[in-house]
Each structure stands twice: as C-alpha cells, then as structure tokens.
Design an enzyme around this catalytic site. Structure first.
Site, PDB file in Angstrom:
ATOM      1  CB  SER A 189      -0.909  -0.009   1.221  1.00 37.77           C
ATOM      2  OG  SER A 189      -0.127   0.258   2.365  1.00 37.77           O
ATOM      3  CE  LYS A 190      -1.916   7.100  -2.613  1.00 31.71           C
ATOM      4  NZ  LYS A 190      -1.636   6.466  -3.866  1.00 31.71           N
ATOM      5  NE  ARG A 191       0.788   0.289   5.978  1.00 32.70           N
ATOM      6  CZ  ARG A 191       1.442  -0.753   6.461  1.00 32.70           C
ATOM      7  NH1 ARG A 191       2.611  -0.590   7.036  1.00 32.70           N
ATOM      8  NH2 ARG A 191       0.930  -1.959   6.379  1.00 32.70           N
TER       9      ARG A 191
END
Ligand code: GLU
Length: 451
Positions: free
Chosen positions: A214-216
């Site tokens: 995911s984006k993190r």
C-alpha cells in the site's frame, strides 16, 4: 477449451495500483497465450468513488506497458458499450428477471426501493477456482445482498455477472480479495440459468515487510513507477513474476517469451512479495541491454513527460546519442540520467573556484595545470578520447602531479560536477572549442580569487 475471452474490469477510482495491473497482465497473457480476446471494461457504477481522470490513467498505464485490448473504450467491439454506466438497462432487465423467478425481492431503504438477492438459507455453494480448486462457502453465512440500488444503479455483483455473461467472458481473472464474492456470483449464474465462467483468483501482492502493498510502502501506481524512471518492459517482466513462475528460476523474459510460457497452472496461491531491489536490478539489466538509439529515445520521451529542471526543454538528440554509451552502465533508472548529463547541453553551470583545487594541490599549481592543459587541448590532433588520454597523462608526468589531481580539476572545469561520466570521452563529445572555453573560464575564476 471454449474461445478464450478475458477481461480487465477496473473501477475508475484513481491511478491504477501495480497489483491491479499485475492482474491485468496475467489476464492479457492468458488471452494472448491462447489466441483469445482481452477486453477492457470500465466498472463505473459507484459514482461516488469515481476519481476524475482515472479512465485515462488506466488506459495510459495499459498502453505504456503494451497491454493492448481487443474490445473496450476507444476500440469498441460487438459486446459494448464497455462502460457499465452505459449499460443500466441490461442490469435492470436482468434484475426484473430475478424478481419474476423469485430469486430477488424489493425492499424499502431510506432512499427508496432497492432490490436484494434472496440467499438460500442453508446448504453450501462451491466455487471452482482454476488455481485454488473447489472452495466451499456456507450459504447461511452470507446475507441477502443488494443487486440494484435505489438510484437504479447495479451493485458490483449484479453488474459483473451480467456483463461477464453478455460479453461472453470465458475466464474471470481477478484478485484474491474477490474470492469471497464468488459464491454470490455462482448463485446469480444459477438463478439466471447461465453457465458460469472459469474463476481465477490470483494472489495479492505483499510488501516485503508483510501486509498488502500500500501507499505507506512507497510507490504503488504504475504511473509512479513510470515517473521514477522504470522501463515498461522491466516492469512487465517484474510484475509477471509476482505470483507466477515458469520454472522457479528463470527471471528474464521477453514479452513473446512470457506469452509463450504463461500458464494459470503455475500461478501460486500465496501472496507474492514486491521486492523493489529485484525491480531495480531488472531495470538496470534492460537499460544495459538497450541499444544506443533505443535508450536515447527512452530518455527523450521520459524528459518530455517529466521535464528535468537541469536540462534544456528539448535536449539535442545527436549529443545524447553520443553520451548514452558513457552513462548506460551506471543507470538504475532513467531518472538517474538527468544529474549526470546537463553539462553536455549547457555550459552555464557554476561552481566555486575552490572546487578546482584538488587534494594536496594549491591555487598556483592548479592554475599551472590548467594553463598547460589548455595548450595541450588546443594543439591536440585528432581531438578524440584516446589521444586526449595519452596527451593529458603525459602532462601529468611533466607537471609531476597525480592523474587524479589533473583529471579532478578538468572534470570540475568542464562539467561543474565532482563525479561525471568518463572524462576523456566526455571531452571528445564536448569538442575542442567548448573545452578550451571551459578551461579558460576556470583559469579566470582562479586568477580572480584572492589566494
Ligand atoms: N471493478 C472491480 C475492481 O476494480 C473488478 C473486480 C473483478 O475483476 O471482477 O477490482
């Protein structure tokens, strides 16, 4: 096997995630492997989640990676339209059919009347998955579910089943997150009296520390990877191996080889780890493999899309073509190039006079080295890398300094950089006139600096 027809059915909710595009790649490879059709269908029935520009971003990502579609937006096809928002009448009449046969019922919610599918109270539903085999779901654990909302739009379940049927999809290939929806779909096919397609739920992509990517964890969309300077084929090769392998050891495949060797049987059930180092390695490999003209054009395209502040708006192709062999070995991504090459296109770089003075040298010694170097450069014939190297090395002996000391000074004087592409070849590309000008400028800078 029936005619193979697969679809990629993204919702236009943003820049496509690499995980979705990996699924699209498997779907495309399977269709191409079997001479089938790959269909692009836009699932835009949840208008609240729609993000403007997503359809273009999806098409652009697929196009950039070479995943061409046979039917869908732009190309059309006999089973269109390919935007679900333009197919509402199909879903409405299918829903009516389910009401008539007693499989669906109307209920009132706050916003008006909607339709739900009536789940059987007992028994179980079996999903036959090409990768996972038979997966059984207990019907009593699945609630009656909405198929048509009060605004007349279908839910995903109804829309995808109706479209997959009418678009004659032979294999529904999608992420494993959709497996839990599959029993609802199997029951819908049964209720309509339609044959279900083959179901193929491909594994999630996991971050190297675990958990879904995911984006993190950094860049997640194809466009971000494009902007970071990855080559499309490096990304295709890398994504193909996320959850699929040919023989557990071969890593490098051309697109043709991927098409020839792809099979669903070798798609794994468990999540695939996104290993950025491997992508970097592959990208470096494909950069080194590319020919001079190919890499030159890739860089020009890249800078055209993502202008580099260090470079002129339209860097000269014939210069870049000569520079590319000097930088290719060191590049991990196309983005790495901009900082190494600006001095080939511009001589307006600046530096502090002190930077000309190398370790264990002083201003006077540096001035002398520069003045002698100008004479060598002015007289040299032919003006090429090999001759420059031999003549400048002799100068080092005459001046009784170290090679690194002279080259360090010349490097700063002609590029403004501490680290630059191989010096002698760079000087050859810059040409005599420019090099003499740069060296004189350096002399002037040092001369006018109080010692
Ligand atoms: N619209 C769904 C998505 O965005 C499609 C799922 C499917 O392939 O059935 O993932």
């Amino acid at each position: 096997m029936p005619d193979i027809r697969t679809r990629f059915a993204p919702s236009p909710t943003g820049d496509p995630h690499v995980g979705n595009i990996r699924t699209a790649l498997f779907t495309w490879l399977f269709a191409r492997r079997h001479g089938g059709k790959f269909i692009l269908r836009i699932e835009d029935t949840d208008q609240a989640r729609e993000v403007e520009g997503s359809v273009d971003a999806i098409k652009e990502s697929l196009r950039w990676l070479g995943l061409d579609w046979d039917e869908g937006p732009e190309v059309g096809g006999e089973y269109g339209p390919y935007f679900q928002s333009e197919r509402l009448d199909h879903y409405q009449s299918a829903a009516e059919q389910l009401i008539d046969s007693g499989h669906a019922f109307r209920f009132e919610d706050e916003r008006g009347s909607a339709l739900k599918f009536a789940m059987p109270n007992d028994g179980s539903t079996v999903v036959s998955d090409v990768i996972r085999g038979k997966v059984e779901f207990d019907n009593s654990l699945i609630d009656d579910f909405v198929i048509l909302k009060s605004d007349g739009f279908p839910t995903y379940h109804l829309a995808s089943v109706v479209d997959d049927h009418f678009m004659r999809i032979s294999h529904v290939i999608r992420g494993e997150g959709w497996l839990s929806s599959a029993p609802r779909h199997v029951l819908l096919y049964d209720a309509f009296g339609w044959d279900p397609p083959g179901f193929v739920h491909v594994p999630d992509i996991l971050a190297s520390g675990g958990g879904k990517l995911s984006k993190r964890h950094g860049a997640v969309s194809v466009n971000e990877y494009r902007q970071l300077g990855y080559l499309p084929h490096a990304l295709v090769n890398f994504l193909a191996l996320l959850g699929w392998s040919y023989d557990d050891k071969t890593e490098l495949f051309t697109s043709e080889e991927l098409i020839e060797s792809f099979s669903l049987e070798r798609v794994s059930k468990s999540g695939a780890i996104f290993n950025l180092e491997k992508l970097d390695w592959m990208n470096g490999h494909y950069i080194r493999e590319s020919g001079d003209a190919e890499l030159t054009d890739a860089l020009l395209d890249y800078w055209c899309r993502y202008p580099a502040t260090e470079l002129p708006p339209e860097p000269d192709r014939s210069i870049l073509l000569q520079v590319v062999p000097l930088i290719r070995e060191r590049l991990k991504t196309l983005a790495d190039a901009a900082e190494r090459v600006p001095f080939f296109f511009n001589d307006d770089f600046d530096y502090e006079p002190d930077q000309l003075i190398q370790r264990k040298m002083d201003g006077a010694g540096t001035l002398r080295a520069l003045s002698e170097a100008v004479k060598v450069v002015e007289a040299i014939e032919p003006f090429d890398g090999a001759t420059l190297e031999s003549k400048l090395r002799s100068l080092v002996d005459e001046l009784d300094i170290k090679v690194g000391q002279l080259l360090g000074t010349l490097r700063v004087a002609t590029s403004g950089l501490k680290v630059s592409p191989p010096l002698f070849e760079s000087l050859e590309i810059l040409g005599r006139e420019r090099v003499v000008r740069d060296l004189n400028r350096a002399i002037h800078k040092l001369d006018s600096t109080p010692q």
